[in-house]
Design an enzyme around this catalytic site. Structure first.
Site, short mmCIF file in Angstrom:
data_model
loop_
_atom_site.label_atom_id
_atom_site.label_comp_id
_atom_site.label_asym_id
_atom_site.label_seq_id
_atom_site.Cartn_x
_atom_site.Cartn_y
_atom_site.Cartn_z
N LYS A 2 0.89 -0.80 0.14
CA LYS A 2 0.21 0.02 0.03
C LYS A 2 0.87 1.39 0.05
CE LYS A 2 -4.66 -1.57 0.39
NZ LYS A 2 -5.45 -0.58 -0.75
N SER A 258 -8.69 -5.77 -11.58
CA SER A 258 -6.94 -5.43 -12.49
C SER A 258 -6.53 -5.64 -12.83
CB SER A 258 -6.53 -4.33 -10.90
OG SER A 258 -7.47 -3.25 -10.67
#
Length: 366
Positions: A2, A258
């Protein structure tokens, strides 16, 4: 992994946000932290297709020679190399996964519920992209929305909430509170404690903790958000007999699609473009044979519906559905093999098993 910029996006205009996003991307590029064969970001809290387009354009400016440069980031708009179905992917994946769990007679028997998603009551926390689409697909699948919690508060309506009407009300008033026929709860946290079959926390992490876990009145908690249930809350929920469907599985719809978008960018061709018309012609020939053998002509509407070839959205939905269904059964098999009683541990063990098998097959080099 992240990564983010620690700002409140509401404090900046579009031009400032673009400069921030492009600068962040430039730093990632200079440090070799981004690329279609290296690390591929996707939108999360506070970002969307607009920001992903800025990232892609910045990367292209640095690497105009790369033919697969658009694969450096996913979640783009279709016009910028994105894929149809990406916007709703996470919420749709939550629906597909939960629907499959509800089809398990064994799981439902443990919870004291009937098999199938239809007729089950659910509460959603967060009406952002994930929460809204999860609620939309759940209601279309026959489940009943009985509660909603948002930043401004929470509402409860046992006989069911019309999602479209609620969204219109919120757009008009700026709040879910005051919705016709619904009861405004004293706090937004109280929305998590509404009695229901399925609770869908689809907002931020650490929403169900040891402080409120004992007050949860759902049979299932479906982690549409990342980490909404804390580690100290989960044993309490298990003790209450609540099934926790872990985020690492159930909210994987976004990253799955994705991946499809990344594949599309590498191949530089839209899903369905090559095979759609061939499939349609083949189905049309079969229907003609059926008409000939039965003597019953099909109407133009019937023929159009039956002979339609799969387009990009069809293929994305199909691929996502297959991924969520097969992944759940892998978790069930892993849990049975190792006598694991919760799906989160089963998910971790399943992942570690795959890594271990890969290492054993490949060996060590150098």
């Amino acid at each position: 992994a992240k990564g983010a910029v620690k700002i409140n996006a509401k404090d900046f205009d579009a031009d400032q946000l673009q400069r921030i996003t492009r600068r962040y991307t430039a730093e990632l590029i200079k440090k070799n932290f981004i690329g279609p064969a290296l690390d591929v970001p996707a939108p999360d809290y506070g970002t969307g297709a607009r920001e992903m387009a800025w990232i892609a354009d910045t990367y292209l400016a640095f690497h105009p020679e790369q033919i697969d440069a658009l694969g450096c980031v996913t979640g783009k708009s279709v016009g910028q190399g994105g894929i149809r179905g990406r916007t709703e992917a996470t919420g749709l994946g939550v629906y597909y996964g939960t629907r499959e769990i509800c089809e398990s007679s064994e799981e439902m028997q443990k919870l004291g519920l009937e098999r199938g998603l239809e007729g089950k009551s659910f509460v959603v926390q967060g009406l952002g992209n994930v929460g809204y689409h999860a609620a939309k697909f759940f209601t279309e699948g026959g489940a009943k929305l009985v509660g909603v919690a948002e930043y401004e508060g929470a509402i409860h309506k046992p006989d069911g909430i019309d999602l479209a009407a609620l969204m219109a009300h919120r757009k008009e008033t700026g709040s879910i509170l005051g919705f016709a026929g619904a009861t405004d709860l004293p706090t937004r946290e109280a929305g998590l404690e509404i009695e229901c079959d399925i609770l869908i926390p689809a907002a931020l992490e650490n929403q169900i903790t040891s402080a409120n876990a004992g007050n949860i009145n759902a049979k299932m908690i479906v982690e549409a958000a990342n980490g909404p249930v804390t580690s100290d809350a989960e044993p309490i929920l298990h003790q209450k007999g609540i099934l926790v469907v872990p985020d690492v599985y159930i909210n994987a719809g976004g990253v799955t699609v994705s991946y499809f978008e990344w594949l599309k960018n590498l191949s530089r061709v839209r899903f369905g473009r090559i095979e759609k018309r061939f499939e349609q012609a083949a189905y049309d020939r079969i229907l003609s044979l059926v008409e000939k053998e039965t003597g019953r002509p099909l109407s133009a509407e019937e023929r159009s519906m039956a002979a339609r070839g799969a387009d990009e959205t069809d293929l994305v939905y199909s691929g996502l559905e297959e991924t969520m269904i097969s992944a759940y059964h892998q978790l069930r098999e892993t849990a049975a093999r190792y006598e694991i009683t919760d799906l989160r541990t089963a998910a971790f063990v399943n992942a570690i098993d795959k890594v271990a098998v890969s290492y054993m097959e490949l060996g060590i080099f150098p």
